[in-house]
Scaffold this motif. Structure first.
Motif, short mmCIF file in Angstrom:
data_model
loop_
_atom_site.label_atom_id
_atom_site.label_comp_id
_atom_site.label_asym_id
_atom_site.label_seq_id
_atom_site.Cartn_x
_atom_site.Cartn_y
_atom_site.Cartn_z
N UNK A 173 22.56 76.13 126.04
CA UNK A 173 23.15 75.23 125.02
C UNK A 173 24.69 75.39 124.78
N UNK A 174 24.89 76.79 124.74
CA UNK A 174 26.44 77.16 124.86
C UNK A 174 27.09 76.83 126.10
N UNK A 175 26.62 76.84 127.02
CA UNK A 175 27.14 76.42 128.31
C UNK A 175 27.16 74.84 128.67
N UNK A 176 26.55 74.11 127.67
CA UNK A 176 26.66 72.72 128.02
C UNK A 176 27.98 71.98 128.13
N UNK A 177 28.26 71.65 129.41
CA UNK A 177 29.58 71.09 129.84
C UNK A 177 29.81 69.52 129.09
N UNK A 178 28.75 69.13 128.50
CA UNK A 178 29.33 67.99 127.68
C UNK A 178 29.62 68.28 126.31
N UNK A 225 32.77 83.25 120.37
CA UNK A 225 33.78 82.94 119.52
C UNK A 225 34.91 84.04 119.62
N UNK A 226 34.29 85.00 118.80
CA UNK A 226 35.07 86.20 118.63
C UNK A 226 35.61 87.10 119.91
N UNK A 227 34.68 87.26 120.86
CA UNK A 227 34.71 87.81 122.24
C UNK A 227 35.78 86.94 122.89
N UNK A 228 35.60 85.64 122.85
CA UNK A 228 36.64 84.89 123.52
C UNK A 228 37.90 84.75 123.08
N UNK A 229 37.99 84.84 121.69
CA UNK A 229 39.34 84.99 121.21
C UNK A 229 40.07 86.11 121.45
N UNK A 230 39.41 87.05 121.46
CA UNK A 230 40.16 88.43 121.84
C UNK A 230 40.66 88.78 123.22
N UNK A 231 40.14 87.54 124.03
CA UNK A 231 40.31 87.64 125.49
C UNK A 231 41.37 86.39 125.77
N UNK A 232 41.69 85.68 124.56
CA UNK A 232 42.86 84.69 124.84
C UNK A 232 42.10 83.09 125.22
N UNK A 233 40.64 83.11 124.76
CA UNK A 233 40.20 81.56 125.25
C UNK A 233 40.42 80.73 124.09
N UNK A 234 40.31 79.26 124.33
CA UNK A 234 40.65 78.56 123.20
C UNK A 234 39.15 77.64 122.78
N UNK A 235 38.35 77.65 123.94
CA UNK A 235 36.92 76.83 123.81
C UNK A 235 36.12 77.71 124.25
N UNK A 236 34.77 77.37 123.43
CA UNK A 236 33.86 77.95 123.66
C UNK A 236 33.20 77.91 125.27
N UNK A 237 33.38 76.63 125.87
CA UNK A 237 33.04 76.45 127.47
C UNK A 237 34.11 77.38 128.20
N UNK A 238 35.16 77.55 127.70
CA UNK A 238 35.79 78.47 128.76
C UNK A 238 35.60 79.95 128.42
#
Length: 385
Positions: free
Chosen positions: A282-287, A224-237
């Protein structure tokens, strides 16, 4: 059998309630959400869906709801005769429900019900049930405490199931991942005659709680925190980004080293590697569509001295082991600026108004380790660039 469960939210219905029902329990859900409580009483049943291929549906029956804000006496009556009490409400809410549980246990004892009873806090925290016990005991009369000691247990538990934020037309419907883990400390139980299906019982729960906290919680928050710093809004992305995936793998490598160092008599290196590989899948689960904002919320709490980042960092440092990726992630937590999260906004205001070092010490509790506080400050400054 019947259980009183505090918290009728997605985790309560989609994990604890479902597991209890699968073991033959009817469930009295206790909550202040009038819509959910009303629907539970109206229907007496609901469905959950597994976020996995096939999207299997599970039907949960024999349930009802009690609004503890409006009907506290009904909660007390339910506790008087129940076979188990569970919670899934969040650590901050445990002290709020403690007085009502104390009243219910008092009424139970005074009614002469000596059937052993366990109160299990199913929260993302270490020692949740024992924390709840302290809160409950602070509201008990002195003459009742010996009887509660005799008949009521507060066994700690470790729980794990990803239940993302979701919106459905049906307020009771909930989607959950197909993985779930619930471990209860058997040594702290009063009623060992009850065994729940799909639940593991351990004589020493601490290794399992730490494995979960330092793996799932630390890992999820890292994404979440690494993704947020790179501009992502979802865990999957976010986790599709090689930089995010590399970061979470580094973090899990560090926490894995700590877990093996502490608990090598219980976990092998291979079992921990397999556990972490499963977590990544689990983190990569597309569902499952989970928001970075949800997973990263309450950053001040997550920065706590005994929480998912600072505790493993402290213990790795004590052992002379690498914790650089964890510190790098902590630096990014201070960048987490989410308008809808009050703690995030409070943290940003602290950073604006106060000295950086003071903010770090205040949020992490590292008043006796200036060296580590300085490392976190450097990580924050690097993340800002």
């Amino acid at each position: 059998m019947r259980a009183v469960h505090f918290g009728a939210g997605n985790i309560g219905r989609g994990f604890i309630g479902e597991t209890l029902n699968d073991s033959g329990f009817g469930v009295d859900f206790v909550d202040v959400n009038e819509t959910i409580i009303g629907e539970l009483n109206k229907r007496g049943e609901y469905e959950i869906e597994l976020a996995a291929p096939g999207k299997k549906r599970i039907h949960v029956t024999n349930v009802d709801g009690i609004n503890n804000g409006k009907e506290p006496e009904k909660v007390i009556d339910a506790i008087k005769t129940t076979d188990m009490i569970t919670t899934a409400i969040g650590p901050k809410i445990l002290p709020i429900i403690a007085p009502l549980i104390a009243q219910g246990l008092t009424a139970r004892i005074k009614a002469g019900n000596t059937q052993p009873l366990d109160v299990i806090a199913c929260e993302n925290m270490i020692g949740g049930s024992q924390h709840l016990k302290e809160d409950v005991y602070s509201h008990l009369d002195e003459d009742i405490k010996p009887k509660v000691d005799q008949y009521i247990g507060f066994p700690n538990a470790a729980v794990d199931r990803i239940v993302p934020i979701q919106h459905h037309d049906d307020p009771l419907f909930v989607s959950v991942e197909d993985f779930k883990e619930w471990v209860i400390d058997k040594s702290q139980m009063k009623n060992q005659a009850i065994t729940l299906k799909g639940v593991d019982y351990a004589e020493d729960l601490e290794p399992y709680i730490e494995r979960k906290l330092f793996s799932v919680n630390t890992g999820h928050a890292t994404v979440a925190y690494t993704g947020k710093s790179l501009g992502y809004e979802t865990i999957g992305d976010a986790i599709k980004d090689p930089q995010v995936l590399t970061q979470v793998k580094k973090v899990l490598g560090e926490t894995r080293a700590l877990l093996f160092s502490k608990w090598h008599e219980i976990f092998t290196e291979k079992s921990l590697e397999d556990y972490h590989e499963k977590i990544l899948h689990r983190f990569q689960n597309p569902y499952i569509s989970d928001d970075v904002a949800r997973v990263g919320r309450t950053p001040i709490r997550k920065l706590g001295y005994d929480e998912r980042f600072i505790r493993p960092i402290r213990e790795l440092k004590e052992r002379g082991l690498d914790y650089s990726a964890l510190v790098e992630t902590v630096g990014r937590i201070y960048l987490f600026d989410e308008p809808g999260d009050s703690e995030s906004q409070k943290l940003q205001k602290m950073l604006q108004d106060d000295d950086l070092n003071q903010v770090i010490v205040a949020t992490t509790g590292l008043k006796n380790d200036q060296e580590l506080a300085n490392e976190i400050a450097a990580a924050y400054q690097k993340a800002k660039k």
